[in-house]
Design a protein around this motif. Structure first.
Motif, short mmCIF file in Angstrom:
data_model
loop_
_atom_site.label_atom_id
_atom_site.label_comp_id
_atom_site.label_asym_id
_atom_site.label_seq_id
_atom_site.Cartn_x
_atom_site.Cartn_y
_atom_site.Cartn_z
N LEU A 31 0.83 -1.20 0.00
CA LEU A 31 0.00 0.00 0.00
C LEU A 31 0.86 1.25 0.00
CD1 LEU A 31 -2.41 -1.10 2.87
CD2 LEU A 31 -2.85 -1.30 0.42
N ASP A 32 0.40 2.29 -0.72
CA ASP A 32 1.10 3.57 -0.65
C ASP A 32 0.12 4.70 -0.93
OD1 ASP A 32 4.34 4.26 -0.71
OD2 ASP A 32 3.03 5.88 -1.40
N LYS A 33 0.32 5.81 -0.23
CA LYS A 33 -0.56 6.97 -0.42
C LYS A 33 -0.28 7.68 -1.73
CE LYS A 33 2.50 9.97 2.31
NZ LYS A 33 2.62 10.80 3.54
N ALA A 34 0.89 7.44 -2.33
CA ALA A 34 1.26 8.06 -3.60
C ALA A 34 0.78 7.22 -4.77
CB ALA A 34 2.77 8.25 -3.68
N SER A 35 0.77 7.84 -5.95
CA SER A 35 0.58 7.13 -7.21
C SER A 35 1.89 7.21 -7.97
CB SER A 35 -0.54 7.76 -8.03
OG SER A 35 -1.79 7.62 -7.38
N THR A 106 9.41 3.36 -8.64
CA THR A 106 8.46 2.77 -9.59
C THR A 106 8.96 1.42 -10.08
OG1 THR A 106 7.78 4.98 -10.30
CG2 THR A 106 7.26 3.14 -11.77
N LEU A 107 10.26 1.34 -10.38
CA LEU A 107 10.83 0.08 -10.84
C LEU A 107 10.68 -1.02 -9.80
CD1 LEU A 107 12.57 -1.69 -12.69
CD2 LEU A 107 14.60 -0.59 -11.71
N LEU A 108 10.99 -0.73 -8.54
CA LEU A 108 10.88 -1.74 -7.49
C LEU A 108 9.44 -2.15 -7.26
CD1 LEU A 108 13.52 -0.31 -5.00
CD2 LEU A 108 13.69 -2.46 -6.27
N ALA A 109 8.52 -1.20 -7.31
CA ALA A 109 7.09 -1.54 -7.15
C ALA A 109 6.64 -2.44 -8.30
CB ALA A 109 6.25 -0.28 -7.07
N GLN A 110 7.07 -2.13 -9.52
CA GLN A 110 6.70 -2.96 -10.67
C GLN A 110 7.26 -4.37 -10.53
OE1 GLN A 110 8.28 -0.58 -13.88
NE2 GLN A 110 6.37 0.55 -14.16
N LEU A 119 -0.52 -4.42 -5.44
CA LEU A 119 -0.18 -3.02 -5.16
C LEU A 119 -1.44 -2.16 -5.25
CD1 LEU A 119 1.81 -0.62 -4.78
CD2 LEU A 119 2.10 -0.63 -7.28
N ARG A 120 -1.69 -1.39 -4.19
CA ARG A 120 -2.76 -0.40 -4.22
C ARG A 120 -2.14 0.98 -4.01
NH1 ARG A 120 -7.38 -3.12 -0.33
NH2 ARG A 120 -7.24 -5.23 -1.22
N GLU A 121 -2.20 1.78 -5.06
CA GLU A 121 -1.68 3.13 -4.99
C GLU A 121 -2.76 4.10 -4.54
OE1 GLU A 121 0.82 4.04 -8.59
OE2 GLU A 121 0.04 2.09 -9.23
N ALA A 122 -2.35 5.29 -4.15
CA ALA A 122 -3.27 6.33 -3.70
C ALA A 122 -4.22 5.80 -2.62
CB ALA A 122 -4.06 6.90 -4.87
N PHE A 123 -3.68 4.99 -1.76
CA PHE A 123 -4.46 4.40 -0.66
C PHE A 123 -3.90 4.95 0.64
CE2 PHE A 123 -5.55 1.41 2.62
CZ PHE A 123 -6.82 0.95 2.27
N ARG A 124 -4.76 5.54 1.45
CA ARG A 124 -4.31 6.18 2.68
C ARG A 124 -4.66 5.30 3.88
NH1 ARG A 124 -2.15 10.93 3.80
NH2 ARG A 124 -2.43 11.57 1.63
N VAL A 125 -3.64 4.73 4.51
CA VAL A 125 -3.84 3.95 5.74
C VAL A 125 -4.10 4.92 6.88
CG1 VAL A 125 -2.80 2.33 7.36
CG2 VAL A 125 -2.41 2.07 4.90
N GLN A 126 -5.14 4.64 7.68
CA GLN A 126 -5.51 5.54 8.77
C GLN A 126 -5.22 4.97 10.15
OE1 GLN A 126 -9.60 5.92 7.25
NE2 GLN A 126 -9.21 8.12 7.04
N ASP A 127 -5.21 3.65 10.26
CA ASP A 127 -4.97 3.05 11.57
C ASP A 127 -4.74 1.55 11.39
OD1 ASP A 127 -4.66 2.81 14.28
OD2 ASP A 127 -6.68 3.46 14.82
#
Length: 409
Positions: A31-35, A106-110, A119-127
């Motif tokens: 998961l990552d908050k970025a795209s 980006t390369l490592l995520a790919q 992989l879920r991008e633009a996902f904000r973990v809250q707790d």
């Protein structure tokens, strides 16, 4: 569905771990908050000890194919004399790399996705979610605001210096030092540089090295107490520092600044306890030191390798998870603490008379100079180079060459 691991943070630490676990057949949610592609604040240099991991993982050639120039040479201008050398090889790698983070991450995520990670991008973990004191998963939101809860055998925080996971589990810290420096950097075109050039001056250090697209990264580091005034007028203080090396400053003025200044005064130094019931930490979330020597990415790769081995040891029934993670912490501390202590010493930006004396003695001794730079690169332990018999030989000239110690990975 219960994942084998949920990894929060998909940059160089988290994606590397996801890649390693997915290749072992585990169900991994990344998961990552970025795209991606996405840039981030980073000195983004990788010394040979970090590139060794990329080579072992089969990623180094792909990174080189992106056009990132190998950096074979290094120099240190003290204002009175200049020491120059080539990079001491580690395995078969005799260069460093400074890839832009939007390319490397980006390369490592790919690669992690290719290995089977989700992989879920633009996902904000809250707790995190809990069962008593045991962490069982995460809660977060998608870009559309949809709430999501996911479960895992292990929740892993690879979410950086200000880790939400570390805060949520109240991970204890130790070996703490306050921020010692502040740093700003930017990218220039028109700079003819193929090596790392360091300039040490009273109350500041600046450097340059080549990166993608024919650009050079130029950074200046000052004592932390200067941060308020530097931040108030970054460009003037930046150029004022470079003017302490007139020839270099002239080259910079002939080039063109291509991006805005980036920087920070939050160069905190600490270790965090990197595990607990149902959770673990790696990368900057677990251990952070001043970026002066540029070891953050290599540290992240080392963490990913160690943590993947610990998880594999537990999930295959070789030992309980808590025992495996305790060994992960012990190994990390054993390997990281010497370079951490060296970095703290150098980040004061006040060289001891002993180190100045050693630098002066290195003039005209190319082999010893290469070994000295290898200490800064993390290839050779400082304790090996600064062993009394080596320093005595260097200072007295009783032998023309220092014995070459074995490198460490």
């Amino acid at each position: 569905m219960v994942y084998d691991a949920i990894i929060v943070g998909a940059r160089c630490a988290g994606s590397s771990l996801a890649l390693l676990l997915a290749r072992k057949g585990y169900r991994v949610l990344l998961l990552d908050k970025a795209s991606f592609p996405s840039d981030t604040l980073s000195s983004h240099f990788i010394h040979p000890r970090g590139l060794v991991y990329l080579q072992h993982w089969g990623v180094l050639d792909t990174l080189l194919a992106t056009g990132c120039p190998p950096v074979h040479g290094i120099s240190l201008d003290t204002g009175r004399f200049t020491l120059s050398s080539t990079v001491l090889p580690l395995e078969n790698i005799n260069f460093g790399l400074a890839p832009r983070r939007y390319i490397l991450d980006t390369l490592l995520a790919q690669k992690a996705v290719e290995a089977g990670a989700e992989l879920r991008e633009a996902f904000r973990v809250q707790d995190v979610t809990r069962n008593g004191t045991h962490i069982t998963g995460i809660k977060g939101r998608t870009t559309t605001g949809t709430p999501v809860t996911e479960k895992a055998r292990l929740v892993i925080g690879a979410d950086g210096l200000h880790s939400l996971i570390a805060r949520a589990v109240e991970a204890p810290t130790y070996h703490r030092y306050p921020a010692l420096t502040c740093i700003y950097y930017a990218y220039w075109s028109g700079m003819k540089t193929g090596s790392t050039a360091l300039y040490s001056r009273p109350q500041c250090v600046f450097l340059s090295f080549p990166t993608h697209d024919g650009l050079a990264l130029i950074s200046v580091t000052w004592p932390r107490r200067h941060f308020p005034k530097v931040r108030a007028s970054i460009e003037s203080h930046f150029l004022e520092a470079l003017a302490l090396a007139p020839a270099f400053a002239a080259c910079v003025h002939q080039g063109k600044q291509e991006q805005r200044f980036m920087g920070t005064g939050n160069t905190a130094n600490f270790f965090r306890k990197p595990y607990g019931p149902g959770w673990a930490l790696l990368g900057d979330a677990a251990y952070h030191k001043d970026p002066l020597l540029g070891h953050g990415i290599a540290d992240a790769f080392a963490d990913a390798e160690r943590l993947a081995q610990a998880i594999e040891s537990s999930y295959t029934g070789q030992q309980p998870l808590e025992e495996a993670l305790a060994e992960y912490e012990q190994q990390r501390n054993r390997e990281a603490l010497p370079l951490y202590e060296l970095t703290i010493q150098l980040a004061t930006l006040n060289l001891t008379p002993e180190i100045q004396q050693v630098q002066e003695a290195l003039q005209g001794n190319p082999e010893a100079t290469q070994l000295f730079f290898a200490v800064l690169e993390g290839t050779i332990p400082a304790a090996t180079f600064f062993a009394p018999e080596h320093i005595q030989a260097l200072l007295t000239g009783t032998q023309t060459k220092l014995s070459r110690p074995e490198v460490v990975s």
